[in-house]
Design a protein around this motif. Sequence first.
Motif, short mmCIF file in Angstrom:
data_model
loop_
_atom_site.label_atom_id
_atom_site.label_comp_id
_atom_site.label_asym_id
_atom_site.label_seq_id
_atom_site.Cartn_x
_atom_site.Cartn_y
_atom_site.Cartn_z
N TYR A 254 57.78 -31.38 4.52
CA TYR A 254 58.33 -32.65 4.08
C TYR A 254 59.79 -32.52 3.65
N LEU A 255 60.26 -31.32 3.51
CA LEU A 255 61.57 -31.11 2.90
C LEU A 255 62.75 -31.29 3.85
N THR A 256 62.55 -31.15 5.14
CA THR A 256 63.66 -31.13 6.09
C THR A 256 64.66 -32.27 5.90
N PRO A 257 64.23 -33.55 5.81
CA PRO A 257 65.23 -34.61 5.64
C PRO A 257 65.96 -34.53 4.30
N LEU A 258 65.26 -34.13 3.25
CA LEU A 258 65.91 -34.04 1.94
C LEU A 258 66.85 -32.84 1.87
N LYS A 259 66.51 -31.77 2.55
CA LYS A 259 67.39 -30.60 2.60
C LYS A 259 68.71 -30.98 3.25
N ALA A 260 68.63 -31.72 4.35
CA ALA A 260 69.86 -32.16 5.03
C ALA A 260 70.69 -33.06 4.12
N MET A 261 70.04 -33.94 3.41
CA MET A 261 70.76 -34.81 2.47
C MET A 261 71.42 -33.99 1.36
N ALA A 262 70.69 -33.03 0.83
CA ALA A 262 71.22 -32.18 -0.24
C ALA A 262 72.44 -31.41 0.23
N TYR B 83 64.98 -40.14 -4.18
CA TYR B 83 64.44 -39.99 -2.83
C TYR B 83 63.23 -39.09 -2.94
N VAL B 84 62.10 -39.55 -2.41
CA VAL B 84 60.89 -38.74 -2.47
C VAL B 84 60.27 -38.69 -1.08
N CYS B 85 59.85 -37.50 -0.74
CA CYS B 85 59.22 -37.27 0.55
C CYS B 85 58.09 -36.28 0.31
N SER C 156 78.26 -30.68 0.08
CA SER C 156 79.54 -30.51 0.78
C SER C 156 80.58 -31.52 0.30
N ARG C 157 80.12 -32.65 -0.22
CA ARG C 157 81.03 -33.68 -0.76
C ARG C 157 81.29 -33.51 -2.25
N GLY C 158 80.61 -32.54 -2.86
CA GLY C 158 80.78 -32.33 -4.30
C GLY C 158 80.06 -33.37 -5.15
N ALA C 159 79.08 -34.05 -4.60
CA ALA C 159 78.34 -35.08 -5.33
C ALA C 159 77.40 -34.45 -6.35
N ASP C 160 77.10 -35.21 -7.37
CA ASP C 160 76.17 -34.77 -8.41
C ASP C 160 74.76 -35.14 -7.97
N PHE C 161 73.86 -34.15 -7.90
CA PHE C 161 72.48 -34.40 -7.53
C PHE C 161 71.60 -33.25 -7.97
N GLN C 162 70.30 -33.50 -7.96
CA GLN C 162 69.30 -32.47 -8.21
C GLN C 162 68.25 -32.58 -7.13
N LEU C 163 67.72 -31.46 -6.70
CA LEU C 163 66.62 -31.42 -5.76
C LEU C 163 65.44 -30.75 -6.46
N HIS C 164 64.34 -31.47 -6.57
CA HIS C 164 63.13 -30.95 -7.19
C HIS C 164 62.11 -30.71 -6.09
N TYR C 165 61.63 -29.48 -6.01
CA TYR C 165 60.79 -29.06 -4.88
C TYR C 165 59.52 -28.45 -5.44
N SER C 166 58.39 -29.05 -5.08
CA SER C 166 57.10 -28.66 -5.64
C SER C 166 56.14 -28.22 -4.55
N GLY C 167 55.39 -27.17 -4.84
CA GLY C 167 54.38 -26.68 -3.90
C GLY C 167 53.49 -25.65 -4.57
N LEU D 260 72.11 -23.51 -2.79
CA LEU D 260 72.20 -24.58 -3.79
C LEU D 260 71.55 -24.13 -5.11
N PRO D 261 71.96 -22.98 -5.63
CA PRO D 261 71.24 -22.39 -6.77
C PRO D 261 71.24 -23.25 -8.04
N ASN D 262 72.30 -23.99 -8.27
CA ASN D 262 72.38 -24.78 -9.51
C ASN D 262 71.89 -26.21 -9.33
N ARG D 263 71.48 -26.55 -8.14
CA ARG D 263 71.06 -27.92 -7.85
C ARG D 263 69.56 -28.06 -7.67
N CYS D 264 68.86 -26.96 -7.46
CA CYS D 264 67.43 -27.00 -7.13
C CYS D 264 66.57 -26.56 -8.30
#
Length: 108
Positions: free
Chosen positions: A4-12, A77-79, A17-28, A44-48
């Motif tokens: 399920y992560l592929t589209p969110l990984k591309a977004m992240a 965004y949730v997938c 690359s644009r320097g935007a502020d975001f977090q990626l939460h990945y559960s399994g 993306l060590p500080n974002r995930c």
Amino acid sequence: MRNYLTPLKAMAEALASRGADFQLHYSGRAPQEMAFVNDLRRHLPNRCRFYFSQAQAPTRLDVSALLGNASADTVIYVCGPTRLIDTVRQTARRFGIAEQRVQFESFI
């Protein structure tokens, strides 16, 4: 294994690359069962944030805590499995987060 992560990984990656502020939460269940864990840790060590329910020291994604701390302009965004998507959408409604701020993609 469903990925399920592929589209969110591309977004992240695009956001990073644009320097935007975001977090990626990945559960399994465990890192070895999840796609891209090592890649995300490296690039993306500080974002995930990772949650492993069947690890030696299990951690679980706390949707209520996460959404309860969301800023007024956060877009979510949730997938993933239907249960996760439903939980995020219901929790967002409970916190008064506008439906248009919760984007989701389900794979049936």
